[in-house]
Write a protein that holds these residues in place. Sequence first.
Motif, PDB file in Angstrom:
ATOM      1  N   UNK A 273       0.809  -1.210   0.000  1.00  0.00           N
ATOM      2  CA  UNK A 273       0.000   0.000   0.000  1.00  0.00           C
ATOM      3  C   UNK A 273       0.849   1.270   0.000  1.00  0.00           C
ATOM      4  N   UNK A 274       2.087   1.182   0.464  1.00  0.00           N
ATOM      5  CA  UNK A 274       2.940   2.374   0.553  1.00  0.00           C
ATOM      6  C   UNK A 274       4.352   2.000   0.097  1.00  0.00           C
ATOM      7  N   UNK A 275       5.109   2.973  -0.402  1.00  0.00           N
ATOM      8  CA  UNK A 275       6.472   2.678  -0.842  1.00  0.00           C
ATOM      9  C   UNK A 275       7.393   2.387   0.327  1.00  0.00           C
ATOM     10  N   UNK A 276       8.454   1.664   0.025  1.00  0.00           N
ATOM     11  CA  UNK A 276       9.457   1.362   1.042  1.00  0.00           C
ATOM     12  C   UNK A 276      10.417   2.530   1.238  1.00  0.00           C
ATOM     13  N   UNK A 277      11.410   2.298   2.093  1.00  0.00           N
ATOM     14  CA  UNK A 277      12.394   3.340   2.403  1.00  0.00           C
ATOM     15  C   UNK A 277      13.244   3.661   1.180  1.00  0.00           C
ATOM     16  N   UNK A 278      13.745   4.879   1.159  1.00  0.00           N
ATOM     17  CA  UNK A 278      14.600   5.308   0.047  1.00  0.00           C
ATOM     18  C   UNK A 278      15.900   4.514   0.049  1.00  0.00           C
TER      19      UNK A 278
END
Length: 616
Positions: A273-278
């Motif tokens: 549902x959301x992007x991971x860490x940069x």
Amino acid sequence: MTVEILTVFAILGVTIALFVSDRLRLDVVALLALLALALTGLVTPVEAAAGFGDTTLLLIAALFVVGEGLMQTGVAAALGRWLGRIAGTSERRILAAMLLLVAPMSAFISSTGAVAIMLPVVVTLAHRSGISPSRLLIPLAYGALIGGMLTLIGTPPNLIASEALVGAGREPLAFFGVTPLGMLALVALLLALVAGGTRLIPERVAPMSSATEDQEALSARDLLISYGVRGTLARLRVTPASPLVGASLAECGLPQRYGALVFASHPWSPERQAPGAARPARADTRIAVGDLLDVQLSNGSSERLVNELALAPIDLGSKSKLASELLILEVALTPRSHYIGRSIRQLAIRREFGVSVLGIQRLGQNLTNDPMAEPLRFGDTMLVIGAAQALAPLVRDQRYYNDFIVAAVPTALARQDERLSPRAPVAIVLTLAMLVIMAAGWLSAMVAALLTAVALVLTGCVRLNDLYQRMSWESLILIGAMLPMATALNKTGGTALIATGLVDALGNYGPLALLIGIFFLTAIFSQFISNTATAVLMMPIALASAAQINIAPEPLIVTAAIAASAAFATPIASPVNTLVLKAGGYRFADYARVGIPLQVVVLLICVFVVPWLFPF
């Protein structure tokens, strides 16, 4: 005037012009001058090589090792943190504490190293206290320069002056021989600033009320605008139809085909549902469906990139700060940076640190004509962006005077392990022992410094690999190659001719007038060429001038050393002036506005105190 004098004056004039032009490194210019002297027969091969065996050169090299011991063991950095704890938030209190710390530091380690250590501390203090960094950074630079006047080993001109006296058959300067002059200059600077002298310094950088994370984000946006890259950043999501899926960044060739630089990626598979860490964007980074790419775009490349590569633009959002894990830093190249003379394209910054360079400024102006291909110079500043985990080691390893320094360290990176090295007590004891030996005169300064340097290496306080990489080779070669210039001036009669001109113009007015003339001539040179080169050139002139009117040389020699260190009036007069230029947002005239009155004060100190300490 003989042909030999004309020749040596011509070589000297070209050398000074090349120093001022800054087109070549100082050590390269000095070596060219040395070769010119040797090829024209003005110095013999033995005389040409003599400078590299001079005791002054060995002493300066040994003292650099001692300074490295204090930095590598964390002693110098601990002093900076101590300032942050005691200074409070009052501008006057910060100024007083800063000057009383940086000046003694500069008395025993290089002024450039002291400023590089103190710069991030002072900028952080300014932001925390709601003070413009501009009000503090020129005083920081001037305090470091004056600190070099406090001891014999504080700055190369003092050492060169002492060696010149020994060469003339006189006693060398005592370890604390010039300390009263430096103390008076420091007191004058402190009183002037505390009494309101900072009004002469304009607030070029707006103050912050405190260094909160929201304000740091605002500062980052200001930096993006300042470097002209605010509107060039975008976030793109990789769709299933994109030809980039499965390819590495190196294989994509985005910079070559679209002028697009990927500086971070975020994994975001369709199931999440959301992007991971940069993640740092490296050449071998593989692109997957759904990934978010943070990209810097060249003008006009956005639409073509999105259409041809099936990428979906994502709104950065006013609260995203690009990405919660991404940070922006402004870093400045140091005088000893290995990056000087090489372009960003030639360097492995992304591979080494996992960060990307967004823009470059030189003396506060953006480089716009293919900046990534422009060879870097000392004092250039770079805007870098990357993930916090990539920037943390950069700040830790580079912050204290290596290839570049970070002016303001974000809160997210400031909470690092800053404990002293277990070898710090050893470094402190060895340094104190060296100072006692030098002050007591039990051994020569060179022998005492060499013994301490070797002891620091043997006890592990200094890592040899780091030392050889960070040794100030440019300064050492500059001194060794310029000393034969003084020999050539003496042999040909050039020194005597200059001295005769000074004596003819000022000698009839007494030795004080000659002292003032020596100060002015030295001070003018030191605003445009290094204080070391200035001292090498002026010491023979001071000696010859003293001999012509039959006075002791010490007053003129000491005055020349002090004037060479009083490099206050231009941003190029000293490396410390250049280091604070961008962080303080200064203009060329700002240095003259504050520096020239301070030089007048130093001149008055020399006129009234030098003859008392060193009678004619």
